[in-house]
Design a protein around this motif. Structure first.
Motif, PDB file in Angstrom:
ATOM      1  N   GLY A  23       0.814  -1.208   0.000  1.00 48.27           N
ATOM      2  CA  GLY A  23       0.000   0.000   0.000  1.00 48.27           C
ATOM      3  C   GLY A  23       0.847   1.257   0.000  1.00 48.27           C
ATOM      4  O   GLY A  23       0.534   2.236  -0.693  1.00 48.27           O
ATOM      5  N   HIS A  24       1.939   1.236   0.773  1.00 46.91           N
ATOM      6  CA  HIS A  24       2.857   2.374   0.784  1.00 46.91           C
ATOM      7  C   HIS A  24       3.453   2.596  -0.605  1.00 46.91           C
ATOM      8  O   HIS A  24       3.600   3.740  -1.058  1.00 46.91           O
ATOM      9  CB  HIS A  24       3.983   2.153   1.795  1.00 46.91           C
ATOM     10  N   LEU A  25       3.816   1.513  -1.283  1.00 48.21           N
ATOM     11  CA  LEU A  25       4.384   1.648  -2.626  1.00 48.21           C
ATOM     12  C   LEU A  25       3.375   2.242  -3.603  1.00 48.21           C
ATOM     13  O   LEU A  25       3.717   3.107  -4.415  1.00 48.21           O
ATOM     14  CB  LEU A  25       4.873   0.287  -3.132  1.00 48.21           C
ATOM     15  N   VAL A  26       2.127   1.788  -3.538  1.00 48.72           N
ATOM     16  CA  VAL A  26       1.087   2.319  -4.429  1.00 48.72           C
ATOM     17  C   VAL A  26       0.881   3.811  -4.182  1.00 48.72           C
ATOM     18  O   VAL A  26       0.842   4.607  -5.126  1.00 48.72           O
ATOM     19  CB  VAL A  26      -0.230   1.530  -4.245  1.00 48.72           C
ATOM     20  N   VAL A  27       0.773   4.195  -2.923  1.00 51.46           N
ATOM     21  CA  VAL A  27       0.573   5.617  -2.599  1.00 51.46           C
ATOM     22  C   VAL A  27       1.791   6.438  -3.029  1.00 51.46           C
ATOM     23  O   VAL A  27       1.646   7.549  -3.555  1.00 51.46           O
ATOM     24  CB  VAL A  27       0.279   5.796  -1.094  1.00 51.46           C
ATOM     25  N   PHE A  28       2.977   5.884  -2.859  1.00 53.85           N
ATOM     26  CA  PHE A  28       4.189   6.596  -3.268  1.00 53.85           C
ATOM     27  C   PHE A  28       4.201   6.858  -4.771  1.00 53.85           C
ATOM     28  O   PHE A  28       4.459   7.977  -5.218  1.00 53.85           O
ATOM     29  CB  PHE A  28       5.432   5.801  -2.860  1.00 53.85           C
ATOM     30  N   PHE A  29       3.904   5.818  -5.555  1.00 51.10           N
ATOM     31  CA  PHE A  29       3.921   6.001  -7.012  1.00 51.10           C
ATOM     32  C   PHE A  29       2.783   6.903  -7.487  1.00 51.10           C
ATOM     33  O   PHE A  29       2.954   7.660  -8.447  1.00 51.10           O
ATOM     34  CB  PHE A  29       3.900   4.658  -7.728  1.00 51.10           C
TER      35      PHE A  29
END
Length: 104
Positions: free
Chosen positions: A35-41
């Motif tokens: 989830g952190h990766l999705v929000v980051f991208f």
């Protein structure tokens, strides 16, 4: 006997791996990191997303800057919620892994 079952009282270790072999806490940590990766991208591309919405006619050009700020705010709130949940899960796993300390 499975390696995890040899020492049932050993502290719980968070590991990444195959979902069918993961403990619920490890699976939750894995999903939170994803989830952190999705929000980051999404946060890297939120201005391009806004430009595409204006170009496709979904959004008026005069509202694009406000909408871009709104997307950034929503992504910041999502990141904060994911981070707080991750801290909560890691704290819970750490407390479960610590042996019971006696007051004597």
């Amino acid at each position: 006997m499975a390696p995890d079952m040899q020492h049932p009282k050993a502290p719980q270790v968070i590991r990444l791996g195959h979902p069918s072999r993961l403990t619920p806490d490890t699976l939750e940590v894995t999903l939170l990191v994803l989830g952190h990766l999705v929000v980051f991208f999404l946060s890297l591309a939120h201005d391009e997303i806004t430009a595409e919405l204006v170009e496709d006619g979904w959004l008026m050009a005069s509202l694009s800057e406000r909408f871009e700020i709104l997307i950034g705010l929503v992504l910041f709130l999502c990141w904060s919620a994911l981070l707080l949940r991750l801290v909560h899960v890691l704290r819970r796993v750490r407390e479960d892994a610590l042996p019971e300390q006696s007051d004597s």
